[in-house]
Write a protein that holds these residues in place. Structure first.
Motif, PDB file in Angstrom:
ATOM      1  N   ASN A  51       0.898  -1.112   0.171  1.00 29.59           N
ATOM      2  CA  ASN A  51       0.014   0.091   0.058  1.00 29.59           C
ATOM      3  C   ASN A  51       0.735   0.746  -0.187  1.00 29.59           C
ATOM      4  OD1 ASN A  51      -2.533   1.925  -0.105  1.00 29.59           O
ATOM      5  ND2 ASN A  51      -2.816   1.265   1.984  1.00 29.59           N
ATOM      6  N   ASN A  52       1.715   0.767   0.686  1.00 29.39           N
ATOM      7  CA  ASN A  52       3.143   2.420   1.037  1.00 29.39           C
ATOM      8  C   ASN A  52       3.626   2.122  -0.256  1.00 29.39           C
ATOM      9  OD1 ASN A  52       2.630   2.655   3.779  1.00 29.39           O
ATOM     10  ND2 ASN A  52       3.790   2.292   3.940  1.00 29.39           N
ATOM     11  N   ALA A  53       4.039   1.655  -0.884  1.00 26.34           N
ATOM     12  CA  ALA A  53       4.419   1.868  -2.568  1.00 26.34           C
ATOM     13  C   ALA A  53       3.330   1.877  -3.268  1.00 26.34           C
ATOM     14  CB  ALA A  53       5.108  -0.002  -3.197  1.00 26.34           C
ATOM     15  N   ILE A  54       2.326   1.882  -3.392  1.00 26.18           N
ATOM     16  CA  ILE A  54       1.546   2.134  -4.412  1.00 26.18           C
ATOM     17  C   ILE A  54       0.956   3.895  -4.312  1.00 26.18           C
ATOM     18  CG2 ILE A  54      -1.319   2.119  -5.061  1.00 26.18           C
ATOM     19  CD1 ILE A  54      -1.601  -1.093  -4.087  1.00 26.18           C
ATOM     20  N   ASN A  55       1.506   4.928  -3.152  1.00 26.14           N
ATOM     21  CA  ASN A  55       1.417   5.980  -2.593  1.00 26.14           C
ATOM     22  C   ASN A  55       2.232   6.065  -2.842  1.00 26.14           C
ATOM     23  OD1 ASN A  55      -1.882   5.072  -2.048  1.00 26.14           O
ATOM     24  ND2 ASN A  55      -0.915   5.358   0.436  1.00 26.14           N
ATOM     25  N   ALA A  56       3.332   5.997  -2.778  1.00 22.71           N
ATOM     26  CA  ALA A  56       4.509   6.659  -3.645  1.00 22.71           C
ATOM     27  C   ALA A  56       4.809   6.552  -4.893  1.00 22.71           C
ATOM     28  CB  ALA A  56       5.373   5.963  -2.887  1.00 22.71           C
ATOM     29  N   ALA A  57       3.905   6.170  -5.124  1.00 20.59           N
ATOM     30  CA  ALA A  57       4.009   5.833  -6.811  1.00 20.59           C
ATOM     31  C   ALA A  57       3.474   6.592  -7.768  1.00 20.59           C
ATOM     32  CB  ALA A  57       3.910   4.072  -7.829  1.00 20.59           C
ATOM     33  N   ALA A  59       2.334   9.187  -5.783  1.00 20.29           N
ATOM     34  CA  ALA A  59       2.711  10.583  -5.655  1.00 20.29           C
ATOM     35  C   ALA A  59       3.259  11.335  -6.251  1.00 20.29           C
ATOM     36  CB  ALA A  59       3.607  10.745  -4.456  1.00 20.29           C
ATOM     37  N   LEU A  60       4.252  10.253  -6.981  1.00 20.45           N
ATOM     38  CA  LEU A  60       5.580  10.531  -8.205  1.00 20.45           C
ATOM     39  C   LEU A  60       4.686  10.051  -9.528  1.00 20.45           C
ATOM     40  CD1 LEU A  60       8.504   7.753  -7.442  1.00 20.45           C
ATOM     41  CD2 LEU A  60       8.639  10.298  -7.049  1.00 20.45           C
ATOM     42  N   MET A  61       4.044  10.198  -9.545  1.00 17.78           N
ATOM     43  CA  MET A  61       2.824  10.299 -10.702  1.00 17.78           C
ATOM     44  C   MET A  61       2.181  11.930 -11.380  1.00 17.78           C
ATOM     45  SD  MET A  61       2.281   5.724 -12.028  1.00 17.78           S
ATOM     46  CE  MET A  61       0.435   6.457 -12.512  1.00 17.78           C
ATOM     47  N   ALA A  62       1.933  11.526  -9.590  1.00 17.35           N
ATOM     48  CA  ALA A  62       1.122  13.292 -10.029  1.00 17.35           C
ATOM     49  C   ALA A  62       2.073  14.314  -9.649  1.00 17.35           C
ATOM     50  CB  ALA A  62       0.709  13.429  -8.998  1.00 17.35           C
ATOM     51  N   GLY A  63       3.398  13.951  -9.098  1.00 20.25           N
ATOM     52  CA  GLY A  63       4.618  15.169  -8.934  1.00 20.25           C
ATOM     53  C   GLY A  63       4.153  15.527 -10.683  1.00 20.25           C
ATOM     54  N   LEU A  64       4.478  14.031 -11.332  1.00 14.79           N
ATOM     55  CA  LEU A  64       5.648  14.303 -12.858  1.00 14.79           C
ATOM     56  C   LEU A  64       4.535  15.327 -13.635  1.00 14.79           C
ATOM     57  CD1 LEU A  64       7.548  11.321 -12.541  1.00 14.79           C
ATOM     58  CD2 LEU A  64       8.236  13.728 -12.992  1.00 14.79           C
ATOM     59  N   ALA A  65       2.878  14.450 -13.371  1.00 16.19           N
ATOM     60  CA  ALA A  65       1.921  15.064 -14.237  1.00 16.19           C
ATOM     61  C   ALA A  65       2.399  16.664 -14.905  1.00 16.19           C
ATOM     62  CB  ALA A  65       0.851  15.169 -14.111  1.00 16.19           C
ATOM     63  N   SER A  66       2.016  17.246 -13.909  1.00 16.13           N
ATOM     64  CA  SER A  66       2.891  18.997 -14.596  1.00 16.13           C
ATOM     65  C   SER A  66       3.829  19.519 -15.418  1.00 16.13           C
ATOM     66  CB  SER A  66       3.130  19.960 -13.367  1.00 16.13           C
ATOM     67  OG  SER A  66       3.515  19.634 -12.358  1.00 16.13           O
ATOM     68  N   LYS A  67       4.639  18.623 -14.857  1.00 12.84           N
ATOM     69  CA  LYS A  67       6.186  18.905 -16.158  1.00 12.84           C
ATOM     70  C   LYS A  67       5.705  18.341 -17.114  1.00 12.84           C
ATOM     71  CE  LYS A  67       9.354  18.296 -11.827  1.00 12.84           C
ATOM     72  NZ  LYS A  67      10.418  17.596 -11.704  1.00 12.84           N
ATOM     73  N   THR A  68       5.193  16.919 -17.157  1.00 12.35           N
ATOM     74  CA  THR A  68       4.571  15.898 -18.070  1.00 12.35           C
ATOM     75  C   THR A  68       3.725  17.223 -19.395  1.00 12.35           C
ATOM     76  OG1 THR A  68       4.404  14.288 -17.642  1.00 12.35           O
ATOM     77  CG2 THR A  68       4.185  13.804 -19.604  1.00 12.35           C
ATOM     78  N   LYS A  69       2.581  18.199 -18.831  1.00 12.79           N
ATOM     79  CA  LYS A  69       1.732  18.992 -18.988  1.00 12.79           C
ATOM     80  C   LYS A  69       3.036  20.047 -20.046  1.00 12.79           C
ATOM     81  CE  LYS A  69      -2.543  17.675 -16.903  1.00 12.79           C
ATOM     82  NZ  LYS A  69      -3.457  18.166 -15.563  1.00 12.79           N
ATOM     83  N   VAL A  70       3.537  20.810 -19.003  1.00  9.24           N
ATOM     84  CA  VAL A  70       4.937  21.551 -20.152  1.00  9.24           C
ATOM     85  C   VAL A  70       5.300  21.394 -20.655  1.00  9.24           C
ATOM     86  CG1 VAL A  70       6.422  23.179 -19.237  1.00  9.24           C
ATOM     87  CG2 VAL A  70       4.922  22.980 -17.515  1.00  9.24           C
ATOM     88  N   LEU A  71       5.908  19.932 -20.416  1.00  3.31           N
ATOM     89  CA  LEU A  71       6.531  19.815 -22.228  1.00  3.31           C
ATOM     90  C   LEU A  71       5.737  19.360 -23.268  1.00  3.31           C
ATOM     91  CD1 LEU A  71       9.503  17.577 -20.100  1.00  3.31           C
ATOM     92  CD2 LEU A  71       9.751  19.230 -21.073  1.00  3.31           C
TER      93      LEU A  71
END
Length: 101
Positions: A51-57, A59-71
């Motif tokens: 469960n912690n690994a899923i939550n960490a993944a 969170a990482l994907m949510a943080g990368l989503a904004s950078k992906t939109k900009v790119l």
């Protein structure tokens, strides 16, 4: 659980109940209960870690989503620029040089 250690522990729990000690003695209930308690603890720890690994993944994907939109926006803008430059160069060649590619 589907890891080898859990499978061996499940087999040991079944053997502790199924096989009597011999001589008319009852099965080893203490061993069975101890093994089952260890399996429950192992399953609980595995669930919490997964469960912690899923939550960490997530969170990482949510943080990368904004950078992906900009790119993606930057890539789209550069693509439009390259198409517009190609169109402008085509029109300039056509008007000034009277060249038809």
């Amino acid at each position: 659980m589907w890891n080898p250690l859990s499978l061996v522990m499940e087999a040991a729990a079944i053997m502790a109940i199924a096989l009597a000690n011999g001589g008319g003695k009852p099965p080893d209930w203490q061993d069975f209960v101890g093994i089952v308690c260890l399996l429950v603890i192992d399953s609980t720890i595995s669930f919490i870690e997964e469960n912690n690994a899923i939550n960490a993944a997530a969170a990482l994907m949510a943080g990368l989503a904004s950078k992906t939109k900009v790119l993606k926006l930057l890539y789209w803008f550069l693509e439009i620029l390259s198409v517009s430059n190609l169109l402008i160069s085509f029109l300039l060649m056509r008007v000034f040089l009277k060249v038809i590619p």
